[in-house]
Design a protein around this motif. Sequence first.
Motif, PDB file in Angstrom:
ATOM      1  N   UNK A  30       0.836  -1.207   0.000  1.00 24.06           N
ATOM      2  CA  UNK A  30       0.000   0.000   0.000  1.00 24.06           C
ATOM      3  C   UNK A  30       0.868   1.254   0.000  1.00 24.06           C
ATOM      4  N   UNK A  31       0.293   2.325  -0.513  1.00 23.03           N
ATOM      5  CA  UNK A  31       0.890   3.654  -0.413  1.00 23.03           C
ATOM      6  C   UNK A  31      -0.089   4.509   0.378  1.00 23.03           C
ATOM      7  N   UNK A  68       1.976  -3.445   8.474  1.00 25.58           N
ATOM      8  CA  UNK A  68       2.822  -3.410   7.283  1.00 25.58           C
ATOM      9  C   UNK A  68       4.278  -3.208   7.679  1.00 25.58           C
ATOM     10  N   UNK A  69       5.155  -3.562   6.765  1.00 26.00           N
ATOM     11  CA  UNK A  69       6.549  -3.178   6.887  1.00 26.00           C
ATOM     12  C   UNK A  69       6.681  -1.855   6.139  1.00 26.00           C
ATOM     13  N   UNK A  70       6.884  -0.773   6.869  1.00 24.65           N
ATOM     14  CA  UNK A  70       7.013   0.536   6.237  1.00 24.65           C
ATOM     15  C   UNK A  70       8.420   0.630   5.666  1.00 24.65           C
ATOM     16  N   UNK A  90       4.471  -0.995   2.978  1.00 29.35           N
ATOM     17  CA  UNK A  90       3.756   0.290   2.922  1.00 29.35           C
ATOM     18  C   UNK A  90       4.776   1.392   2.694  1.00 29.35           C
ATOM     19  N   UNK A  91       4.376   2.358   1.928  1.00 35.85           N
ATOM     20  CA  UNK A  91       5.183   3.539   1.677  1.00 35.85           C
ATOM     21  C   UNK A  91       4.383   4.744   2.167  1.00 35.85           C
ATOM     22  N   UNK A  92       4.996   5.570   2.993  1.00 34.24           N
ATOM     23  CA  UNK A  92       4.349   6.787   3.498  1.00 34.24           C
ATOM     24  C   UNK A  92       4.807   7.938   2.611  1.00 34.24           C
ATOM     25  N   UNK A  93       3.854   8.698   2.069  1.00 33.92           N
ATOM     26  CA  UNK A  93       4.203   9.817   1.195  1.00 33.92           C
ATOM     27  C   UNK A  93       3.462  11.079   1.618  1.00 33.92           C
ATOM     28  N   UNK A 114      11.119   5.845  11.149  1.00 30.11           N
ATOM     29  CA  UNK A 114      10.548   5.587   9.830  1.00 30.11           C
ATOM     30  C   UNK A 114      10.967   6.646   8.819  1.00 30.11           C
ATOM     31  N   UNK A 115      10.979   6.250   7.559  1.00 23.01           N
ATOM     32  CA  UNK A 115      11.298   7.158   6.458  1.00 23.01           C
ATOM     33  C   UNK A 115      10.045   7.343   5.614  1.00 23.01           C
ATOM     34  N   UNK A 116      10.010   8.443   4.878  1.00 23.45           N
ATOM     35  CA  UNK A 116       8.866   8.729   4.023  1.00 23.45           C
ATOM     36  C   UNK A 116       9.353   9.427   2.761  1.00 23.45           C
ATOM     37  N   UNK A 117       8.467   9.556   1.812  1.00 18.56           N
ATOM     38  CA  UNK A 117       8.761  10.213   0.550  1.00 18.56           C
ATOM     39  C   UNK A 117       7.993  11.527   0.502  1.00 18.56           C
TER      40      UNK A 117
END
Length: 143
Positions: A30-31, A68-70, A90-93, A114-117
């Motif tokens: 997921x995003x 999720x694995x972020x 999962x990607x956090x944007x 955690x990291x994000x875009x």
Amino acid sequence: MRKSFFKYFVNAIKGFIGLLLFNKSKKENQIFLYHEISNEPSIFAIKNRLNTNPKTFKNQIKWIKKRYEIIDPLDLLNNEKIKNNNKPKALITFDDGSISVLNNAAPILRKLGLKALFFLNMKPIEGGQFWAGKIDYLLNNDQ
């Protein structure tokens, strides 16, 4: 009173639909996209329902982290890290580079490791126009 009941009812329906969709997609990557993270959102964010308050954001990120694995956005360049099938990814944007993201979301993500875009609108940064209506409105009406 009727208006508040209707708003409550609509939010309850949205939550129910969200649960149904989550159960259907919980094994898929997921995003998660955010715009503003603020207790004092811009008029634009209020009008377009693009704001999440910091407390809710923190709870949502914790919820996402449990299920999720972020992933670090740099992992998108490494298929081996993404193919690991232990947990869905999962990607956090964040869209538009709102200052509220730096002030409110970044410390929460940092604390949780955690990291994000972050997507930035380069036109305003370069001194140009982007979506004349949106950016012009924000620059002139909503500091």
